[in-house]
Structures are given as structure tokens and as C-alpha cells.
Scaffold this motif. Structure first.
Motif, mmCIF file in Angstrom:
data_model
loop_
_atom_site.group_PDB
_atom_site.id
_atom_site.type_symbol
_atom_site.label_atom_id
_atom_site.label_comp_id
_atom_site.label_asym_id
_atom_site.label_seq_id
_atom_site.Cartn_x
_atom_site.Cartn_y
_atom_site.Cartn_z
ATOM 1 N N ASP A 382 0.808 -1.219 0.000
ATOM 2 C CA ASP A 382 0.000 0.000 0.000
ATOM 3 C C ASP A 382 0.843 1.272 0.000
ATOM 4 O OD1 ASP A 382 -2.277 -1.470 0.004
ATOM 5 O OD2 ASP A 382 -2.799 -1.129 2.092
ATOM 6 N N ILE A 383 1.772 1.332 0.961
ATOM 7 C CA ILE A 383 2.527 2.555 1.203
ATOM 8 C C ILE A 383 4.006 2.264 0.985
ATOM 9 C CG2 ILE A 383 3.069 4.338 2.929
ATOM 10 C CD1 ILE A 383 0.472 3.424 4.380
ATOM 11 N N PRO A 384 4.709 3.059 0.190
ATOM 12 C CA PRO A 384 4.298 4.297 -0.465
ATOM 13 C C PRO A 384 3.784 4.121 -1.894
ATOM 14 C CG PRO A 384 6.652 4.077 -0.668
ATOM 15 C CD PRO A 384 6.184 2.847 0.081
ATOM 16 N N PHE A 452 10.250 0.980 -0.100
ATOM 17 C CA PHE A 452 10.221 1.476 1.281
ATOM 18 C C PHE A 452 10.409 2.987 1.335
ATOM 19 C CE2 PHE A 452 11.179 -2.999 1.677
ATOM 20 C CZ PHE A 452 10.449 -3.386 2.791
ATOM 21 N N GLY A 453 10.204 3.659 0.213
ATOM 22 C CA GLY A 453 10.347 5.104 0.176
ATOM 23 C C GLY A 453 11.796 5.524 0.016
ATOM 24 N N HIS A 454 12.009 6.827 -0.013
ATOM 25 C CA HIS A 454 13.351 7.386 -0.164
ATOM 26 C C HIS A 454 13.444 8.690 0.626
ATOM 27 C CE1 HIS A 454 14.490 4.590 -3.357
ATOM 28 N NE2 HIS A 454 13.309 4.821 -3.932
ATOM 29 N N GLY A 455 14.669 9.152 0.795
ATOM 30 C CA GLY A 455 14.882 10.452 1.418
ATOM 31 C C GLY A 455 14.634 10.445 2.908
ATOM 32 N N ARG A 456 14.293 11.616 3.443
ATOM 33 C CA ARG A 456 14.130 11.773 4.883
ATOM 34 C C ARG A 456 12.932 10.999 5.431
ATOM 35 N NH1 ARG A 456 13.748 17.756 6.620
ATOM 36 N NH2 ARG A 456 12.003 17.667 5.125
#
Length: 563
Positions: A382-384, A452-456
Motif C-alpha cells: 500500500d505505502i508508499p 520502502f520510500g526514499h529520502g528523509r
């Protein structure tokens, strides 16, 4: 609303409270005619949204932006047609992109109002790299609103409060601390083996393994977050079950949020009265208690409730659906199953140990296993991928359009994940897209893969998730054979078109007939020697006839992910 399609007739429509003329009559008439209630509600919501949109267009914007400088509004009439024709979540969004390009606006009544929708590789780079520091995480506010019934602060607002600072410190101490990760890994391997011990010989052949597995996962996470999380785990199970059946904004979810707050308040008070009971406990709750010095007020405890439930929903919502799809893909494809078994067998033989002795680095070093996790997250999480929500902290521009300060941004990262330009045969489960480290790193740098996303705002629990899922999968494949059962013809894997916080398709997957692995005593390697080469990073055996994973676009040695 395009996610749920039960036909609900007039008697159940009394629960709907829509306040504009004509809608209740339309809903009742269409429901009696047997139309899907989701589609009917879609018409009503679109009508309300269009009315509000028309009213907002006639008024000067508070942010001073000019309408002609902003992305176009989506064609609400065509969206309604797409929904009523039965098109799923991803198709509805991708159809909007085909009509309007990589940037457009939609109207979400009561929750956000105007929303800027972005798609495509440049959009991924814009959100996760170029403007990462200028975009606030908005998901926490959505979850807080769902469980409290009133608008709650976003991440930036929360971080400015004393409680927010404590949450951040507690989270960093729990998720980013190497020592804590090491201790968590021991819990994961022990609990995975304990669960396999529990079901071995006791689970009836016609029972679906997932029916017991999901409560085990939630309870393990509850224990990690809350310490002795029996009550919290039960409440979170109830919350997820309610979301599954009734949606994120159902009264049942709100009630579960209230129940969780009561439990947290009681446990916080008990920690104050009996600190010796919790000395040395490895939990996020204990980190929070120590940092708050036992002096948290009602507002801080309410913030803890929102923070913890957001973590639980993000973790379990992603984790449960990922595990279900992952294990179904693995057990549905004999070649991948053999490859993972060979990989785990080789590790255990090299270390001369069992599953319970594996450490964090061992689990993260299982190349094919972790590639399978990445691919399951790409296809199903679902996320991100399906839902990235941000708030613009400064005025910005994307694709020649202005995005005002304070705007809500919805990035649909799955637009890239489903794009044949970047993922050949994008609907197929093919973990060997990622087994070459250099290629995988490049995909991450270019923001092609957004798991699992990126950045901060990258997921702080990624290592926990990979450790827990790897331990669970290793325990299962070394012990058990199971049969995959789906609702599709020829028992093939279904396509996943569900939207965020909707598990309809995942719920159709079943693993049954659990039995001891054929010839599978731990430590034996002769039977898997023939597939060991195929399991090495960079190689893949062609899927066997009848495998459920579809046709993997790669074969042989992987030098490039490009077709």
C-alpha cells in the motif's frame, strides 16, 4: 469507492448520511435495482465534489494562485463512468493520467479538498529527491482523523510539539539502533520457529495457513511496540479486520482507536506505579515512557495513540498484504521455492546452525529472499507505492504547473511500477530484477523502484520488516510444503488491482494442505544441489509449467534490467 463492490440494497442505506438534495432517493432507487453501492456512492460523492468544486472556482483562492497556472482538474464525469463500469483503483487513476498527463487535480470532500495528483518517473524524483526536504508527511494526519473522528495535526505540526520531539527520539532509538535491531532479530527468528512449531501437526489440511498467520504477525509487532502487547495486539487485530470489512473511516475503526487509547493510558500509568516490571524491556512504548519521564499529559498520550496506531497500520497494512502475496508467489512457483530453499540451506550449512541462530546480517544477506520481498512490495504494498501523501511547505513547480504552499500532494508511485518502460512484463512476479546489486542500486537512485520510500521519510522500519519476513519465510520453506489455492481459473495467481487499505484480492489467496517438506530434513543439500546455481544472484531458472508467477522477463545471466 472503486475498491468495494458488494451489492447493498435499500435497507442498509439508512446508514448513509448525505446532505444534498436528491442523493438519498438516487441511492435508494439504484440500490433496489441491484447496483453496486460503491458505484452509487461514487455518483453521490462526485456530485458533491463537483458542486463544491464549482463553488470554489467562483471564489478567489486564498493562496493567491491563478487557476490557469495550476494543473487541470480531472474530468469528473469520465471518472464516474470508469467507476460505474467496474474499473479498479489503478485503472481509474491511470485513465486520469492518460487524459490529463502527469499532473492534475481532484477534489476530496471533507478530508483534503483540493488534491494535486502526480505520476511518472519525474514525479517520483520530484517528491522523493528534489523537494523531499520541502514536503511534509501527511499520512499520520489521515490516520489520526480516521481513529479520532476529527482533523488531527500532520507530521510537521506534531514534530513542533514536545510530544512530537519525544516520539521522534523514541522512534530513532528503537528503529535505527543497531543493538535494538539485533535484539529484534532474535525475537523474529524465535517467534517464527515458535509459530511453525505450533502449527506443525495441528493445522488441519483444509485450513488456510493465512487465517492463523496474520494474527501472529500483528501480535509479534504489538509485542515489539507495546511490550506485553496482548491487549494492544487484540485491538489492532480488530482495527485491521474493521478496515478490511468496512473501510478506514468506519465507526468500528474509530472505536478501536478509542479502545487503544484506553489501554495505552492504563499501561502508562502502570509503568509509573510499577517501573520494576518493565525494566530492560525492549519496546517503543518503554522508550517513549523513559523519554517522557513518566510525565506525559493527556495531549501527549493522545499523540502517542495516533503515532502508535499510524505505525501499526503502516506496518501491518503493508506487512500483512506483502507476506500473503509473497508466500503465495513463492509456493506457487516451484523454481523460486527451490531457489530460496537452496539459499537458506547453503547459509545454514555454512554456519552450521539452525534458523534460531541466524543474525540480522544473515537474514539481510539472503539475496533471493530479499529480492522476493522487494518484488512483492512493488506489486502489492500500500505505502508508499499506492499512497504517498505530502503537504507542500513552500510554493513549488512541477511539469510547468505551480503547486501552492499548503497544497496536498498525492503521488501515485505505482504508475512507474506498472510501466513496461521500466518493468518489462510489469505484472509478473520476477525477483531477479533486483539480485544484481549494481542494477538494484541504480533503480533506487533513479527512483524507478519505490518500495520502502526514499529520502528523509524513508520507512524507518525497513530493516525490521526485512528481518521479520525473511525469518518467517526461511522457517516455512525449510519445514513445509503447501498448496496454493486461488479463485482464478486454472488456479493461477490473480492480478492485484486493489487500492490502499483494501485487501479484497489478497484475501482470496489460500495456502492449504500444510505438510512436512518432502525429503526436507534441515541441512540436507543433495536434493537442492541441482537448483543452487539457479538461486545464485544474477541467475534464474525458467518458471516450470503450471507455475503461478507468470512469465518472468529475464532468463540466464542478468546484466541489465532493460528488455
Amino acid at each position: 469507492v472503486s475498491q468495494q463492490t458488494p451489492s447493498v440494497r435499500g435497507a442498509r442505506l439508512h446508514a448513509l448520511s448525505l446532505d444534498f438534495d436528491g442523493a438519498p432517493v438516487l441511492l435508494a432507487d439504484q440500490a433496489d435495482a441491484g447496483f453496486p453501492v460503491a458505484g452509487i456512492i461514487a455518483v453521490a460523492v462526485v456530485a458533491l465534489g463537483a458542486a463544491l468544486l464549482f463553488a470554489s472556482k467562483s471564489q478567489p483562492r486564498k493562496d493567491g494562485a491563478k487557476e490557469e497556472e495550476l494543473p487541470p482538474w480531472t474530468d469528473m464525469v469520465q471518472v464516474t463512468r470508469d467507476v460505474l463500469s467496474g474499473q479498479p483503483f489503478d485503472s481509474v487513476l491511470l485513465n486520469m493520467r492518460a487524459r490529463h498527463g502527469d499532473a492534475f487535480r481532484i477534489y476530496v470532500p471533507s478530508l483534503f479538498g483540493e488534491v494535486f495528483v502526480l505520476m511518472g518517473l519525474k514525479a517520483n524524483q520530484f517528491v522523493f529527491t528534489e523537494q523531499d526536504k520541502n514536503l511534509d508527511q501527511a499520512l499520520g494526519g489521515v490516520v489520526g482523523t480516521a481513529v479520532s473522528g476529527k482533523k488531527t495535526m500532520g507530521t510537521k505540526e506534531r514534530k513542533a510539539t514536545e510530544s512530537g520531539k519525544i516520539f521522534d527520539k523514541a522512534s530513532a532509538a528503537f528503529f535505527a539502533n543497531k543493538q535494538a535491531l539485533t535484539r529484534a532479530t532474535q525475537i523474529f527468528v524465535d517467534s517464527a520457529e515458535d509459530f511453525c512449531d505450533q502449527i506443525q501437526g495441528t493445522l488441519k489440511s483444509d485450513k488456510n495457513v493465512f487465517e492463523q498467520l496474520w494474527t501472529y504477525v500483528v501480535q509479534t509487532n504489538a509485542d515489539m511496540l507495546y511490550g506485553n502487547g496482548e491487549n494492544a495486539g487484540r485491538i489492532v487485530c480488530k482495527t485491521i479486520d474493521s478496515i478490511n470489512k468496512d473501510g478506514l473511516f468506519s465507526p468500528q475503526v474509530r472505536q478501536a482507536g478509542d479502545d487503544l487509547r484506553s489501554v495505552l493510558n492504563e499501561r502508562y500509568e502502570d509503568r509509573k506505579q510499577h517501573p520494576e516490571k518493565y525494566e530492560g524491556e525492549d519496546s517503543l512504548f518503554e522508550e517513549f515512557f523513559l523519554l517522557s519521564k513518566g510525565e506525559a499529559d493527556d495531549e501527549m498520550l493522545q499523540g502517542l495513540q495516533q503515532f502508535m496506531l499510524t505505525l501499526q497500520l503502516a506496518a501491518n497494512g503493508n506487512q500483512l498484504v506483502t507476506i500473503r502475496w509473497l508466500m503465495s508467489h513463492v509456493y506457487g512457483d516451484p523454481a523460486i521455492l527451490a531457489g530460496i530453499r537452496a539459499e537458506v540451506d547453503a547459509l545454514l550449512l555454512k554456519k552450521g546452525c539452525g534458523i534460531r541462530d541466524l543474525k540480522l546480517d544473515d537474514l539481510l544477506g539472503l539475496s533471493l529472499t530479499n529480492a522476493c520481498i522487494t518484488e512483492a512490495v512493488r506489486l502489492h504494498s500500500d505505502i508508499p507505492a499506492k499512497l504517498t501523501l505530502r503537504t507542500a511547505e513552500i510554493p513549488m513547480e512541477f511539469g510547468g504547473y505551480k503547486i501552492p504552499q499548503g497544497a496536498t500532494i498525492f503521488l501515485y508511485a505505482d504508475a512507474v511500477h506498472k510501466d513496461e518502460k521500466y518493468f518489462k512484463d510489469s505484472g509478473s512476479f520476477c525477483p531477479h530484477r533486483y539480485t544484481d546489486p549494481e542494477t538494484f542500486n541504480q533503480m533506487n537512485r533513479e527512483r524507478e523502484i519505490v518500495t520502502f520510500g526514499h529520502g528523509r521519510k524513508r520507512c524507518t522500519g525497513e530493516l525490521h520488516a526485512r528481518s521479520q519476513i525473511s525469518a518467517l519465510l526461511a522457517s516455512f520453506v525449510m519445514r513445509f510444503d503447501m498448496d496454493l489455492v486461488t479463485d482464478e481459473s486454472d488456479n493461477r495467481m490473480p492480478e492485484d488491482h486493489d487500492g490502499p487499505f483494501v485487501f479484497d484480492t489478497a484475501n482470496t489467496l489460500k495456502l492449504v494442505n500444510l505438510r512436512a517438506r518432502a525429503g526436507g530434513d534441515a541441512g540436507q543439500t543433495a536434493a537442492v544441489a541441482s537448483v543452487a546455481t539457479a538461486a545464485l544472484p544474477g541467475r534464474l531458472s525458467p518458471p516450470t509449467e503450471g507455475s503461478s508467477g507468470g512469465s518472468c522477463p529475464f532468463s540466464g545471466v542478468f546484466g541489465s534490467r532493460r528488455p
